[in-house]
Design an enzyme around this catalytic site. Structure first.
Site, PDB file in Angstrom:
ATOM      1  N   ASP A 197       0.853  -1.194   0.000  1.00  0.00           N
ATOM      2  CA  ASP A 197       0.000   0.000   0.000  1.00  0.00           C
ATOM      3  C   ASP A 197       0.886   1.242   0.000  1.00  0.00           C
ATOM      4  OD1 ASP A 197      -3.083   0.792   0.968  1.00  0.00           O
ATOM      5  OD2 ASP A 197      -1.533   2.238   1.545  1.00  0.00           O
ATOM      6  N   ASN A 205      -1.924  12.908  -3.749  1.00  0.00           N
ATOM      7  CA  ASN A 205      -2.933  13.428  -4.691  1.00  0.00           C
ATOM      8  C   ASN A 205      -3.256  14.887  -4.373  1.00  0.00           C
ATOM      9  OD1 ASN A 205      -3.578  11.379  -6.513  1.00  0.00           O
ATOM     10  ND2 ASN A 205      -4.883  10.332  -5.056  1.00  0.00           N
ATOM     11  N   HIS A 210      -4.483  14.596  -9.125  1.00  0.00           N
ATOM     12  CA  HIS A 210      -4.882  13.210  -9.365  1.00  0.00           C
ATOM     13  C   HIS A 210      -4.126  12.582 -10.545  1.00  0.00           C
ATOM     14  CE1 HIS A 210      -7.844  10.196  -8.148  1.00  0.00           C
ATOM     15  NE2 HIS A 210      -7.829   9.808  -9.405  1.00  0.00           N
ATOM     16  N   ASP A 214      -1.909   9.284 -10.667  1.00  0.00           N
ATOM     17  CA  ASP A 214      -2.013   8.147 -11.604  1.00  0.00           C
ATOM     18  C   ASP A 214      -0.635   7.760 -12.141  1.00  0.00           C
ATOM     19  OD1 ASP A 214      -4.694   8.065 -11.243  1.00  0.00           O
ATOM     20  OD2 ASP A 214      -5.253   8.795 -13.244  1.00  0.00           O
ATOM     21  N   GLU A 241      -4.820   2.154  -4.493  1.00  0.00           N
ATOM     22  CA  GLU A 241      -3.361   2.326  -4.391  1.00  0.00           C
ATOM     23  C   GLU A 241      -2.764   1.146  -3.637  1.00  0.00           C
ATOM     24  OE1 GLU A 241      -4.470   2.773  -0.802  1.00  0.00           O
ATOM     25  OE2 GLU A 241      -2.723   4.108  -0.644  1.00  0.00           O
TER      26      GLU A 241
HETATM   27  P1  GH3 Z   1      -1.725   5.351   4.294  1.00  0.00           P
HETATM   28  O1  GH3 Z   1      -0.305   5.711   4.378  1.00  0.00           O
HETATM   29  O2  GH3 Z   1      -2.310   5.078   5.639  1.00  0.00           O
HETATM   30  O3  GH3 Z   1      -1.990   4.250   3.333  1.00  0.00           O
HETATM   31  O4  GH3 Z   1      -2.487   6.649   3.775  1.00  0.00           O
HETATM   32  P2  GH3 Z   1      -3.120   6.903   2.367  1.00  0.00           P
HETATM   33  O5  GH3 Z   1      -3.345   8.356   2.195  1.00  0.00           O
HETATM   34  O6  GH3 Z   1      -2.275   6.254   1.311  1.00  0.00           O
HETATM   35  O7  GH3 Z   1      -4.442   6.063   2.456  1.00  0.00           O
HETATM   36  P3  GH3 Z   1      -5.932   6.447   2.181  1.00  0.00           P
HETATM   37  O8  GH3 Z   1      -6.637   5.145   2.135  1.00  0.00           O
HETATM   38  O9  GH3 Z   1      -6.418   7.468   3.176  1.00  0.00           O
HETATM   39  O10 GH3 Z   1      -5.925   7.126   0.767  1.00  0.00           O
HETATM   40  C1  GH3 Z   1      -5.717   6.435  -0.407  1.00  0.00           C
HETATM   41  C2  GH3 Z   1      -5.784   7.401  -1.532  1.00  0.00           C
HETATM   42  O11 GH3 Z   1      -5.495   6.767  -2.789  1.00  0.00           O
HETATM   43  C3  GH3 Z   1      -7.137   8.028  -1.667  1.00  0.00           C
HETATM   44  C4  GH3 Z   1      -7.518   7.806  -3.109  1.00  0.00           C
HETATM   45  O12 GH3 Z   1      -8.074   8.942  -3.689  1.00  0.00           O
HETATM   46  C5  GH3 Z   1      -6.208   7.473  -3.784  1.00  0.00           C
HETATM   47  N1  GH3 Z   1      -6.395   6.662  -4.943  1.00  0.00           N
HETATM   48  C6  GH3 Z   1      -6.990   5.452  -5.036  1.00  0.00           C
HETATM   49  N2  GH3 Z   1      -6.991   5.017  -6.327  1.00  0.00           N
HETATM   50  C7  GH3 Z   1      -6.398   5.981  -7.075  1.00  0.00           C
HETATM   51  C8  GH3 Z   1      -6.097   6.125  -8.454  1.00  0.00           C
HETATM   52  O13 GH3 Z   1      -6.395   5.269  -9.296  1.00  0.00           O
HETATM   53  N3  GH3 Z   1      -5.465   7.248  -8.856  1.00  0.00           N
HETATM   54  C9  GH3 Z   1      -5.123   8.203  -7.978  1.00  0.00           C
HETATM   55  N4  GH3 Z   1      -4.489   9.270  -8.409  1.00  0.00           N
HETATM   56  N5  GH3 Z   1      -5.390   8.101  -6.656  1.00  0.00           N
HETATM   57  C10 GH3 Z   1      -6.017   7.010  -6.199  1.00  0.00           C
HETATM   58 MG    MG Z   2      -2.115   4.151   1.295  1.00  0.00          MG
END
Ligand code: GH3
Ligand code: MG
Length: 338
Positions: A197, A205, A210, A214, A241
């Site tokens: 992760d 982001n 965003h 990506d 992610e």
């Molecule tokens: P942690 O260190 O605890 O994992 O914190 P985090 O911010 O990585 O975790 P959180 O679950 O709060 O946020 C995950 C983020 O990943 C939020 C979401 O918008 C972003 N995300 C998920 N899929 C995609 C994607 O396909 N593209 C982009 N740019 N962002 C994504």
């Molecule tokens: Mg994360």
């Protein structure tokens, strides 16, 4: 010798093979009257050369000729390699031989039809037309079949691939996991699972946008997949992610080496992450679990174990991997039917 250009015009090409010039002349006239192009050979050896060069739609083949007779030639024609472009052309034998034995020989050597001299021209014309129409239909069917296969393959690739990263998607991962779970259970071999992760990705982001997010995920995916080498290993995009790696025939020690390699390769990407709370660049946290599966175990608990290890890695400061020792969770594995 070819009278008109086969490739430029769509008219079918008939290859006439006969050692008698008069016979060739008569056949040529008849074929041209039917609207076909014509090429001529005077014996079997010449026929083989022209067949390869011109890929005709039909061969009219005399049985008795010097250098190489029609039976030998026809047998050799059947062994020529066919490609997507060169489809095997039907062979119609034309001969003075009327004995039952030579009819049998003609069919045994691969001819699809047979007429005798003196030629009944109306019969020959009908047979030539029918053979060419059949050959064209077969070619079209083969082409359609090939296009269908290609489309199916492309569709299958699409259905199994994550469009952003090009890695296997969740669907493909689940299938591969189920298959390897069963295989490792049969072989009584260890199976390892790594969940990865991205750390503080929401901040990433928020800081870079965003689209940059990506692009970051694409680089992370490449670094993860380049860290796993065996053909049965599979790296997949598991969620937004989150990535998952399945490692068959791999024990805890082997899985830890891969997890470490993933961490190192991600750090080496050196993707700036100014809003990360722990580093200047993008990092990953990983949870590793290993077990020798048993058919009666519920595999979901295996994921729960990797997830627990992942969250321990987050708790302990991120940018690291944690291993869930098999002893700590295999005793909790519940039989599926309980
Ligand atoms: P942690 O260190 O605890 O994992 O914190 P985090 O911010 O990585 O975790 P959180 O679950 O709060 O946020 C995950 C983020 O990943 C939020 C979401 O918008 C972003 N995300 C998920 N899929 C995609 C994607 O396909 N593209 C982009 N740019 N962002 C994504
Ligand atoms: Mg994360």
């Amino acid at each position: 010798m070819l009278e008109t250009n086969h490739s430029e015009m769509a008219m079918p090409l008939v290859l006439i093979v006969d050692d008698e010039p008069l016979m060739r002349l008569q056949l040529k006239r008849a074929m041209k009257q039917l609207g076909y192009q014509v090429a001529e050979a005077t014996n079997g050896a010449e026929c083989l050369d022209l067949y390869v060069q011109l890929s005709p739609d039909l061969v009219l083949l005399d049985a008795l000729m010097p250098v190489m007779d029609g039976f030998t030639c026809c047998t050799k024609l059947q062994t020529l390699p066919t490609t997507e472009q060169v489809y095997p052309a039907p062979v119609l034998m034309i001969t003075a031989l009327e004995s039952e034995e030579s009819v049998e020989r003609a069919f045994e050597s691969g001819a699809v039809d047979y007429v005798t001299k003196p030629i009944h021209w109306a019969v020959l014309n009908q047979r030539v037309r029918r053979l060419i129409a059949q050959a064209q239909l077969q070619q079209q069917q083969a082409l359609l079949q090939q296009q269908l296969q290609e489309a199916n393959l492309a569709l299958q690739r699409l259905a199994n691939t994550d469009s952003l990263t090009g890695l296997a998607n969740r669907r493909c991962f689940d299938e591969h996991f189920a298959q390897e779970w069963r295989r490792m259970a049969r072989e009584k071999q260890p199976l390892s699972l790594i969940l990865c992760d991205v750390d503080f990705f929401k901040h990433y982001n928020d800081t870079y946008g965003h689209q940059a997010g990506d692009r970051c995920l694409m680089s992370v995916a490449k670094a993860i997949s380049s860290s796993v080498k065996r053909s049965s290993d599979l790296a997949a995009r598991y969620g937004g992610e989150e990535f998952a790696v399945i490692l068959p025939n791999t024990d805890e020690v082997g899985a830890a080496i891969i997890a470490e390699a993933i961490c190192t390769n991600i750090r080496a990407l050196n993707i700036a992450h100014s809003s990360s709370n722990i580093a200047e660049h993008v990092t990953l946290s990983l949870g590793v679990a290993t077990m020798v599966p048993r058919p009666q175990f519920n595999s979901e608990l295996f994921f729960t174990a990797s997830d627990a290890a992942l969250y321990r890695a987050k708790d302990e400061g991120r940018d690291r991997y944690c291993v869930q020792s098999s002893a700590s969770f295999s005793s909790f594995m519940e039989p599926l039917n309980s």
